[in-house]
Design an enzyme around this catalytic site. Structure first.
Site, short mmCIF file in Angstrom:
data_model
loop_
_atom_site.label_atom_id
_atom_site.label_comp_id
_atom_site.label_asym_id
_atom_site.label_seq_id
_atom_site.Cartn_x
_atom_site.Cartn_y
_atom_site.Cartn_z
N CYS A 32 3.89 -46.04 -12.11
CA CYS A 32 2.99 -45.04 -13.44
C CYS A 32 2.07 -44.62 -12.84
O CYS A 32 1.33 -44.53 -11.34
CB CYS A 32 2.89 -45.42 -14.61
N GLY A 33 1.43 -43.50 -13.45
CA GLY A 33 0.34 -42.55 -12.95
C GLY A 33 -0.17 -43.63 -12.60
O GLY A 33 -1.39 -43.14 -11.26
N THR A 34 -0.88 -44.24 -13.81
CA THR A 34 -2.70 -44.99 -12.63
C THR A 34 -2.03 -46.75 -13.44
O THR A 34 -2.28 -47.62 -12.25
CB THR A 34 -3.47 -45.21 -14.25
N GLY A 35 -1.02 -46.64 -13.20
CA GLY A 35 -0.66 -48.60 -13.29
C GLY A 35 -0.93 -49.30 -14.24
O GLY A 35 -0.59 -49.97 -14.69
N HIS A 53 -5.16 -73.42 -8.98
CA HIS A 53 -4.44 -72.67 -8.81
C HIS A 53 -3.36 -72.45 -10.09
O HIS A 53 -3.02 -71.81 -11.29
CB HIS A 53 -4.42 -71.09 -8.14
N ASP A 102 7.79 -44.90 -13.98
CA ASP A 102 8.28 -42.91 -15.47
C ASP A 102 7.95 -42.28 -14.06
O ASP A 102 8.18 -42.73 -12.91
CB ASP A 102 7.07 -43.60 -15.90
N HIS A 147 -4.26 -66.70 -5.97
CA HIS A 147 -4.38 -67.52 -6.81
C HIS A 147 -3.25 -67.39 -8.12
O HIS A 147 -3.97 -68.58 -8.84
CB HIS A 147 -5.91 -67.16 -6.94
C1 RB5 Z 1 2.27 -40.08 -17.99
O1 RB5 Z 1 1.71 -39.48 -17.30
C2 RB5 Z 1 1.00 -41.09 -17.34
O2 RB5 Z 1 0.39 -41.25 -18.52
C3 RB5 Z 1 2.27 -42.61 -16.97
O3 RB5 Z 1 2.64 -42.58 -15.75
C4 RB5 Z 1 1.43 -44.11 -16.99
O4 RB5 Z 1 -0.32 -43.48 -16.03
C5 RB5 Z 1 1.05 -44.91 -18.34
O5 RB5 Z 1 -0.39 -45.46 -18.21
#
Ligand code: RB5
Length: 144
Positions: free
Chosen positions: A68-71, A136, A11, A101
């Site tokens: 994404c921002g956090t994954g 595994h 994203d 694994h």
């Molecule tokens: C976008 O602002 C952010 O929410 C998205 O990249 C992601 O971190 C969601 O899990």
């Protein structure tokens, strides 16, 4: 290394790392498909995760990478798709072991969480590590 065909998506929050990973793939002649996003405009990560997972499940690709921002959102979305084993990695040990694994077929990364060089090391190890099978495999089969 097995014959790799990677499908990659992000994203807006993961756009910069997606481009850096694409540069890594190009430099190593690794076949890939980029399903977007193609700009920094805000977009919805579940749609991108779905596109990547469908291509992994259909066999069009054998590995998927989602940023994404956090994954976290990407990994939540990807793991809802039957057949997908998505691993959110923030360290190289997890990158190795989720392949060896868990036979993870999708890697998720958080651009706002880890540095770019660590993200590229994770990608490198994740792509190079094979599944160990054996005990595994029994456990991975149980996931399905
Ligand atoms: C976008 O602002 C952010 O929410 C998205 O990249 C992601 O971190 C969601 O899990």
């Amino acid at each position: 290394m097995e014959d790799l065909k990677v499908v990659i998506g992000s994203d807006h929050g993961g756009f910069h790392y997606k481009e850096a990973i694409i540069d890594y793939l190009k430099a190593r002649n690794i076949e890939f498909e980029d399903v977007g996003t193609h700009t920094r405009e805000s977009c919805d990560y579940p749609e991108i995760a779905k596109k990547v997972c469908e291509k992994v499940n259909s066999g069009e690709a054998n590995r998927g990478i989602l940023v994404c921002g956090t994954g976290i959102g990407m990994s939540m979305a990807a793991n809802k798709v039957r057949g997908v084993r998505a691993a959110l990695c923030g360290d190289t040990y997890s990158a190795r072991v989720c392949r060896a694994h868990n036979n993870a077929n999708v890697l998720c990364l958080g651009e706002r969480v880890i540095g770019e060089h660590l993200a590229l090391d994770i990608v490198d190890i994740w792509l190079k590590t094979g599944f160990e099978g054996g005990r595994h495999k029994r456990r991975v089969d149980m996931l399905e």
